[in-house]
Motif scaffolding. Structure first.
Motif, PDB file in Angstrom:
ATOM      1  N   GLY A 112       0.834  -1.193   0.000  1.00 24.71           N
ATOM      2  CA  GLY A 112       0.000   0.000   0.000  1.00 24.71           C
ATOM      3  C   GLY A 112       0.866   1.239   0.000  1.00 24.71           C
ATOM      4  N   SER A 113       0.292   2.346  -0.369  1.00 25.24           N
ATOM      5  CA  SER A 113       0.882   3.678  -0.264  1.00 25.24           C
ATOM      6  C   SER A 113       2.392   3.767  -0.443  1.00 25.24           C
ATOM      7  CB  SER A 113       0.509   4.276   1.085  1.00 25.24           C
ATOM      8  OG  SER A 113       0.817   5.644   1.074  1.00 25.24           O
ATOM      9  N   GLY A 114       2.878   3.308  -1.537  1.00 26.66           N
ATOM     10  CA  GLY A 114       4.302   3.447  -1.841  1.00 26.66           C
ATOM     11  C   GLY A 114       5.183   2.560  -0.971  1.00 26.66           C
ATOM     12  N   ALA A 115       4.611   1.915   0.044  1.00 22.38           N
ATOM     13  CA  ALA A 115       5.426   1.089   0.935  1.00 22.38           C
ATOM     14  C   ALA A 115       5.880  -0.173   0.196  1.00 22.38           C
ATOM     15  CB  ALA A 115       4.610   0.711   2.165  1.00 22.38           C
ATOM     16  N   GLN A 116       6.994  -0.704   0.623  1.00 23.33           N
ATOM     17  CA  GLN A 116       7.401  -2.025   0.145  1.00 23.33           C
ATOM     18  C   GLN A 116       6.392  -3.015   0.694  1.00 23.33           C
ATOM     19  OE1 GLN A 116      10.116  -3.098  -1.676  1.00 23.33           O
ATOM     20  NE2 GLN A 116      10.345  -0.923  -2.143  1.00 23.33           N
ATOM     21  N   GLY A 117       6.159  -4.103  -0.029  1.00 26.08           N
ATOM     22  CA  GLY A 117       5.289  -5.129   0.516  1.00 26.08           C
ATOM     23  C   GLY A 117       5.908  -5.681   1.790  1.00 26.08           C
ATOM     24  N   PHE A 118       5.117  -5.848   2.840  1.00 21.93           N
ATOM     25  CA  PHE A 118       5.710  -6.507   3.997  1.00 21.93           C
ATOM     26  C   PHE A 118       4.862  -7.668   4.459  1.00 21.93           C
ATOM     27  CE2 PHE A 118       3.428  -5.011   7.698  1.00 21.93           C
ATOM     28  CZ  PHE A 118       2.854  -3.825   7.268  1.00 21.93           C
ATOM     29  N   GLU A 119       5.558  -8.626   5.097  1.00 19.89           N
ATOM     30  CA  GLU A 119       4.968  -9.942   5.305  1.00 19.89           C
ATOM     31  C   GLU A 119       4.384 -10.104   6.699  1.00 19.89           C
ATOM     32  OE1 GLU A 119       8.360 -12.159   4.006  1.00 19.89           O
ATOM     33  OE2 GLU A 119       7.820 -11.877   1.896  1.00 19.89           O
ATOM     34  N   LEU A 120       3.158 -10.576   6.744  1.00 22.63           N
ATOM     35  CA  LEU A 120       2.466 -10.838   8.009  1.00 22.63           C
ATOM     36  C   LEU A 120       2.123 -12.323   8.056  1.00 22.63           C
ATOM     37  CD1 LEU A 120      -0.007  -7.825   7.821  1.00 22.63           C
ATOM     38  CD2 LEU A 120       1.760  -8.126   9.558  1.00 22.63           C
ATOM     39  N   PRO A 121       2.928 -13.110   8.795  1.00 24.00           N
ATOM     40  CA  PRO A 121       2.640 -14.543   8.851  1.00 24.00           C
ATOM     41  C   PRO A 121       1.287 -14.793   9.501  1.00 24.00           C
ATOM     42  CG  PRO A 121       4.748 -14.017   9.900  1.00 24.00           C
ATOM     43  CD  PRO A 121       4.075 -12.719   9.611  1.00 24.00           C
ATOM     44  N   TRP A 122       0.625 -15.890   9.132  1.00 21.20           N
ATOM     45  CA  TRP A 122      -0.597 -16.262   9.848  1.00 21.20           C
ATOM     46  C   TRP A 122      -0.244 -16.448  11.318  1.00 21.20           C
ATOM     47  CZ3 TRP A 122      -4.377 -15.018   7.013  1.00 21.20           C
ATOM     48  CH2 TRP A 122      -4.429 -15.316   5.658  1.00 21.20           C
ATOM     49  N   PRO A 123      -1.115 -16.018  12.245  1.00 22.33           N
ATOM     50  CA  PRO A 123      -0.736 -16.084  13.666  1.00 22.33           C
ATOM     51  C   PRO A 123      -0.568 -17.517  14.183  1.00 22.33           C
ATOM     52  CG  PRO A 123      -3.005 -15.287  13.386  1.00 22.33           C
ATOM     53  CD  PRO A 123      -2.425 -15.409  12.017  1.00 22.33           C
ATOM     54  N   GLN A 124       0.249 -17.644  15.224  1.00 24.97           N
ATOM     55  CA  GLN A 124       0.440 -18.939  15.897  1.00 24.97           C
ATOM     56  C   GLN A 124      -0.637 -19.051  16.962  1.00 24.97           C
ATOM     57  OE1 GLN A 124       3.138 -21.086  15.254  1.00 24.97           O
ATOM     58  NE2 GLN A 124       3.667 -19.721  13.554  1.00 24.97           N
ATOM     59  N   LEU A 125      -1.595 -19.933  16.785  1.00 22.79           N
ATOM     60  CA  LEU A 125      -2.745 -20.002  17.691  1.00 22.79           C
ATOM     61  C   LEU A 125      -3.029 -21.447  18.085  1.00 22.79           C
ATOM     62  CD1 LEU A 125      -5.120 -17.620  15.674  1.00 22.79           C
ATOM     63  CD2 LEU A 125      -3.974 -17.061  17.818  1.00 22.79           C
ATOM     64  N   ALA A 126      -3.751 -21.584  19.193  1.00 24.83           N
ATOM     65  CA  ALA A 126      -4.200 -22.920  19.587  1.00 24.83           C
ATOM     66  C   ALA A 126      -5.392 -23.360  18.729  1.00 24.83           C
ATOM     67  CB  ALA A 126      -4.602 -22.914  21.060  1.00 24.83           C
ATOM     68  N   ASP A 127      -6.257 -22.409  18.380  1.00 33.69           N
ATOM     69  CA  ASP A 127      -7.529 -22.773  17.731  1.00 33.69           C
ATOM     70  C   ASP A 127      -7.416 -22.997  16.216  1.00 33.69           C
ATOM     71  OD1 ASP A 127      -8.541 -22.454  20.226  1.00 33.69           O
ATOM     72  OD2 ASP A 127      -9.758 -20.681  19.797  1.00 33.69           O
ATOM     73  N   TYR A 128      -6.360 -22.471  15.577  1.00 34.12           N
ATOM     74  CA  TYR A 128      -6.260 -22.556  14.112  1.00 34.12           C
ATOM     75  C   TYR A 128      -4.848 -22.956  13.703  1.00 34.12           C
ATOM     76  CZ  TYR A 128     -10.580 -19.948  14.448  1.00 34.12           C
ATOM     77  OH  TYR A 128     -11.848 -19.563  14.773  1.00 34.12           O
ATOM     78  N   PRO A 129      -4.708 -23.624  12.546  1.00 36.04           N
ATOM     79  CA  PRO A 129      -3.361 -23.932  12.048  1.00 36.04           C
ATOM     80  C   PRO A 129      -2.676 -22.646  11.590  1.00 36.04           C
ATOM     81  CG  PRO A 129      -5.014 -24.523  10.413  1.00 36.04           C
ATOM     82  CD  PRO A 129      -5.762 -24.095  11.641  1.00 36.04           C
ATOM     83  N   ASP A 130      -1.366 -22.716  11.329  1.00 38.40           N
ATOM     84  CA  ASP A 130      -0.640 -21.495  10.957  1.00 38.40           C
ATOM     85  C   ASP A 130      -0.337 -21.458   9.459  1.00 38.40           C
ATOM     86  OD1 ASP A 130       1.248 -23.423  10.748  1.00 38.40           O
ATOM     87  OD2 ASP A 130       2.728 -22.480  12.073  1.00 38.40           O
ATOM     88  N   TYR A 131      -1.170 -22.105   8.654  1.00 37.46           N
ATOM     89  CA  TYR A 131      -0.972 -22.004   7.202  1.00 37.46           C
ATOM     90  C   TYR A 131      -2.323 -21.873   6.499  1.00 37.46           C
ATOM     91  CZ  TYR A 131      -2.157 -27.017   7.160  1.00 37.46           C
ATOM     92  OH  TYR A 131      -2.795 -28.222   7.315  1.00 37.46           O
ATOM     93  N   GLY A 132      -2.251 -21.243   5.322  1.00 34.26           N
ATOM     94  CA  GLY A 132      -3.430 -21.157   4.466  1.00 34.26           C
ATOM     95  C   GLY A 132      -3.200 -22.010   3.220  1.00 34.26           C
ATOM     96  N   LEU A 133      -4.179 -22.028   2.331  1.00 28.49           N
ATOM     97  CA  LEU A 133      -4.106 -22.857   1.124  1.00 28.49           C
ATOM     98  C   LEU A 133      -4.666 -22.071  -0.057  1.00 28.49           C
ATOM     99  CD1 LEU A 133      -5.875 -26.014   2.617  1.00 28.49           C
ATOM    100  CD2 LEU A 133      -3.409 -25.790   2.264  1.00 28.49           C
ATOM    101  N   THR A 134      -4.305 -22.506  -1.259  1.00 28.19           N
ATOM    102  CA  THR A 134      -5.070 -22.099  -2.436  1.00 28.19           C
ATOM    103  C   THR A 134      -5.483 -23.374  -3.161  1.00 28.19           C
ATOM    104  OG1 THR A 134      -2.992 -21.840  -3.643  1.00 28.19           O
ATOM    105  CG2 THR A 134      -4.040 -19.818  -2.860  1.00 28.19           C
ATOM    106  N   CYS A 135      -6.655 -23.318  -3.756  1.00 31.13           N
ATOM    107  CA  CYS A 135      -7.164 -24.494  -4.467  1.00 31.13           C
ATOM    108  C   CYS A 135      -8.263 -24.018  -5.410  1.00 31.13           C
ATOM    109  CB  CYS A 135      -7.749 -25.479  -3.448  1.00 31.13           C
ATOM    110  SG  CYS A 135      -8.380 -26.997  -4.182  1.00 31.13           S
ATOM    111  N   THR A 136      -8.220 -24.438  -6.663  1.00 33.50           N
ATOM    112  CA  THR A 136      -9.284 -24.005  -7.575  1.00 33.50           C
ATOM    113  C   THR A 136     -10.615 -24.542  -7.051  1.00 33.50           C
ATOM    114  OG1 THR A 136      -9.194 -25.967  -8.969  1.00 33.50           O
ATOM    115  CG2 THR A 136      -7.743 -24.124  -9.584  1.00 33.50           C
ATOM    116  N   ARG A 137     -11.662 -23.813  -7.332  1.00 31.79           N
ATOM    117  CA  ARG A 137     -12.975 -24.251  -6.852  1.00 31.79           C
ATOM    118  C   ARG A 137     -13.432 -25.496  -7.590  1.00 31.79           C
ATOM    119  NH1 ARG A 137     -16.016 -20.653  -3.916  1.00 31.79           N
ATOM    120  NH2 ARG A 137     -17.515 -22.370  -3.871  1.00 31.79           N
ATOM    121  N   ALA A 138     -12.944 -25.684  -8.816  1.00 27.32           N
ATOM    122  CA  ALA A 138     -13.309 -26.925  -9.515  1.00 27.32           C
ATOM    123  C   ALA A 138     -12.856 -28.124  -8.670  1.00 27.32           C
ATOM    124  CB  ALA A 138     -12.662 -26.953 -10.898  1.00 27.32           C
ATOM    125  N   ARG A 139     -11.656 -28.040  -8.113  1.00 22.50           N
ATOM    126  CA  ARG A 139     -11.144 -29.165  -7.312  1.00 22.50           C
ATOM    127  C   ARG A 139     -11.751 -29.175  -5.921  1.00 22.50           C
ATOM    128  NH1 ARG A 139      -4.761 -29.656  -7.364  1.00 22.50           N
ATOM    129  NH2 ARG A 139      -5.177 -31.864  -7.046  1.00 22.50           N
TER     130      ARG A 139
END
Ligand SMILES: Cc1cc2nc3c(=O)[nH]c(=O)nc-3n(C[C@H](O)[C@H](O)[C@H](O)COP(=O)(O)OP(=O)(O)OC[C@H]3O[C@@H](n4cnc5c(N)ncnc54)[C@H](O)[C@@H]3O)c2cc1C
Length: 450
Positions: A112-139
Motif C-alpha cells: 500500500g501507499s508506496g510502501a514495500q510489501g511486507f509480510e504478516l505470517p498467519w498467527p500462531q494459535l491454539a484454535d487454528y493452524p498457521d498455514y493457508g491454502l489455495t485451491c481451484t474451486r473446480a477441485r
C-alpha cells in the motif's frame, strides 16, 4: 434431463486426499430412481451445501443433496483459504498436507501507499493452524461433494431446484425444473448468492448490510509458487495518487500450477460502487505491478469474471418455516475481508448441529422447533458482534479520506498491522489468547449482534 447420483456409506477415514473423487462413485440415475423423500434436503453443493450434508450424514441423518451443475465445475472465486477454512477441512477429515497435493501459504504480504510489501505470517494459535491454502474451486467443490457422499449423503447433480413444496407457510420439500418432487421436513438453502430458494420463501435482502463485488482471472506468472498470498490495499478510481481511493483491495493468490489467481473486490459503501468499470479498474491496477510478473493481457488464461459478495448475514431469518439458510444464501461473507468459504462451512456445521438435535427431539414438535431456532442464535453468538464491527468498518473505509489515512499511516506500523491482520481474518484464540486476541474478542462481545 440427465441426472447423476452418488451414495456411498463408508466409515470415517483419517484423511481424504485432494483428488477428483466423484467420477468413480457416480452412476446414472433413471427417473424412477430419483429420491422422493429424506430427513433433510440440501439445495446446492458448494462449500456450504456439501459441508452441511457431510455433517448431517455424519450425525446419522438421511440427506439428499441437490446440485444443478455437474462436477467438476468452475465457480468464480479467489481460491484463497485462510487458516479458518483449513480448520474446517480438517474437521471434515480432509488431509490438507503438502504431501496430499495442497498448495500451502505462510500468510499475507501487504502492499500500500508506496510502501514495500511486507509480510504478516498467519498467527500462531491454539484454535487454528498457521498455514493457508489455495485451491481451484473446480477441485475444492468436487472434493467437498465427494466427502459428503463418502459420509453417506445422496448427491444428485443436474438437479435444478425450481420451487419449494409448501404446506401453509412451511416448506416440506422442493420441486426440480424437470418435474421431480422430493419431500423432507427440513430443507437447507445453500444455493449461493442468487438465494433463489430463500427469496421464494419471502426472505428479502437487508439493505442495511454491506455488499461487495469482486472480479478475478488467472495469469501465467513466475509468482505462481510464491509462499505468500498478497493483498494490494490501494485501488484508485482514476489516476493513482490523484484520484479517490476505493474501499477494497486487490489480491494475488499463487496457485502453484503455473498461474496466479488475480482479482479485486470493492464495497458498496463507496460512492463509486455500482458505476465502476471493474475490468478497467483491474487492468489499471495490474499496470502498476512489475512487468516481469506477467499480469498482462498476453498472459491472461481466463476471462475476467465477477460476482456479488453478500455480507454480514444480509438475508434473515436464518431459520423459519422449515428452511435454514447457510453460506452465501444467508449472506454469510465476512465484511472485513470478503472471505466466504470458511463461513459457508461453519454455517453448515452449526446448521447440522441444530437439525440433528431437532430430529432427536421428534421433528416438527415444539421442542424440535426450539432446537432449530437455536441455529440463528448460534450464528449470532459466533459471528454477530464481529460482523457488526465489520459493518461499521465498511462504512468508515467507504470514505476515501479514511481509507487513505489507513493505508498511509497504518501500514508502516508493524504491531498495528499484526493486530489488523488478526482482526480482518478473524483469527484469534477464544481462550488463552494474547492481548490482541482479548481486545478483538472483547469488542466483538460488547457490540450488539447483527
Ligand atoms: C470474485 C470472487 C472471489 C472470491 N474469493 C474468495 C476467496 O478467495 N476466499 C473465500 O473464502 N471466499 C471468496 N469468495 C466468496 C466465496 O466464493 C463464497 O462465499 C462461497 O462460494 C460461498 O459458498 P456457498 O456454498 O454458499 O455458495 P456457492 O459456492 O455459490 O455454491 C452454491 C451452489 O448451489 C448451486 N445452485 C444454485 N442454484 C441452484 C438450484 N436452483 N438448484 C440446485 N443447485 C443450485 C450452484 O451450482 C453451486 O454449486 C469470492 C467470491 C467472488 C465472487
Amino acid at each position: 434431463m440427465e441426472h447423476e447420483v452418488g451414495h456411498k456409506a463408508v466409515p470415517e477415514s483419517p484423511g481424504v486426499e485432494l483428488a477428483s473423487v466423484l467420477t468413480a462413485r457416480r452412476g446414472e440415475l433413471s427417473d424412477s430412481a430419483f429420491p422422493t423423500e429424506a430427513d433433510v434436503i440440501v439445495v446446492g453443493a458448494g462449500p456450504a451445501g456439501s459441508s452441511t450434508a457431510a455433517f448431517l450424514a455424519q450425525r446419522g441423518l438421511d440427506v439428499v443433496l441437490l446440485e444443478k451443475s455437474h462436477f467438476p465445475r468452475e465457480k468464480v472465486c479467489g481460491d484463497g483459504l485462510t487458516p479458518r477454512a483449513v480448520r474446517m477441512l480438517t474437521r471434515l477429515g480432509i488431509n490438507t498436507s503438502q504431501q496430499a497435493g495442497w498448495q500451502h501459504n505462510k500468510g499475507l504480504r501487504v502492499y500500500g501507499s508506496g510502501a514495500q510489501g511486507f509480510e504478516l505470517p498467519w498467527p500462531q494459535l491454539a484454535d487454528y493452524p498457521d498455514y493457508g491454502l489455495t485451491c481451484t474451486r473446480a477441485r475444492l467443490d468436487d472434493l467437498l461433494a465427494g466427502r459428503a457422499m463418502a459420509l453417506g449423503a445422496h448427491l444428485v447433480t443436474g438437479a435444478t431446484v425450481s420451487a419449494p413444496l409448501l404446506v401453509g407457510e412451511r416448506i416440506v420439500g422442493v420441486r426440480t425444473a424437470d418435474g421431480h418432487s422430493v419431500r423432507a421436513p427440513i430443507v437447507v438453502a445453500a444455493d449461493g448468492n442468487s438465494a433463489r430458494l430463500a427469496i421464494s420463501m419471502g426472505r428479502q435482502r437487508r439493505e442495511d448490510r454491506p455488499l461487495g463485488v469482486a472480479v478475478r482471472s488467472y495469469y501465467t506468472s513466475p509468482r505462481h509458487d510464491d509462499e505468500w498470498m498478497e493483498s494490494w490495499l490501494e485501488l484508485w478510481d482514476g489516476e493513482p495518487g490523484r484520484s479517490h481511493q476505493l474501499p477494497g483491495y486487490g489480491w494475488v493468490f499463487p496457485m502453484g500450477d503455473g498461474t496466479c489467481n488475480v482479482g479485486l473486490g470493492m464495497l458498496n459503501s463507496s460512492p463509486a460502487f455500482g458505476h465502476t468499470d471493474y475490468r478497467g479498474l483491474m487492468r489499471r491496477w495490474l499496470a502498476t505491478t512489475p512487468g516481469e510478473w506477467q499480469f498482462d493481457e498476453d498472459h491472461r488464461t481466463a476471462p475476467i469474471t465477477g460476482a456479488a459478495l453478500p455480507m454480514a448475514f444480509n438475508r434473515q431469518p436464518a431459520y423459519a418455516d422449515g428452511l435454514l439458510l447457510v453460506g452465501d444464501s444467508g449472506g454469510a461473507i465476512n465484511p472485513f475481508n470478503g472471505e466466504g468459504i470458511s463461513y459457508a462451512m461453519e454455517c453448515g456445521e452449526l446448521a447440522a448441529d441444530a437439525i440433528a438435535e431437532a430430529h432427536a427431539r421428534g421433528i416438527t414438535t415444539r421442542a424440535s422447533e426450539r432446537a432449530l431456532a437455536g441455529y440463528p442464535t448460534a450464528l449470532a453468538a459466533r459471528f454477530g458482534g464481529y460482523y457488526r464491527l465489520g459493518t461499521i468498518f465498511v462504512k468508515l473505509i467507504g470514505n476515501p479520506r479514511i481509507m487513505h489515512l489507513c493505508t498511509t499511516y497504518g501500514l508502516p506500523h508493524r504491531t498495528l498491522m499484526v493486530f489488523v491482520n488478526k482482526l480482518l481474518a478473524n483469527l484469534t484464540d477464544r481462550h488463552r489468547g494474547d492481548a490482541m486476541d482479548h481486545v478483538i474478542n472483547g469488542l466483538s462481545r460488547v457490540v450488539p449482534s447483527v
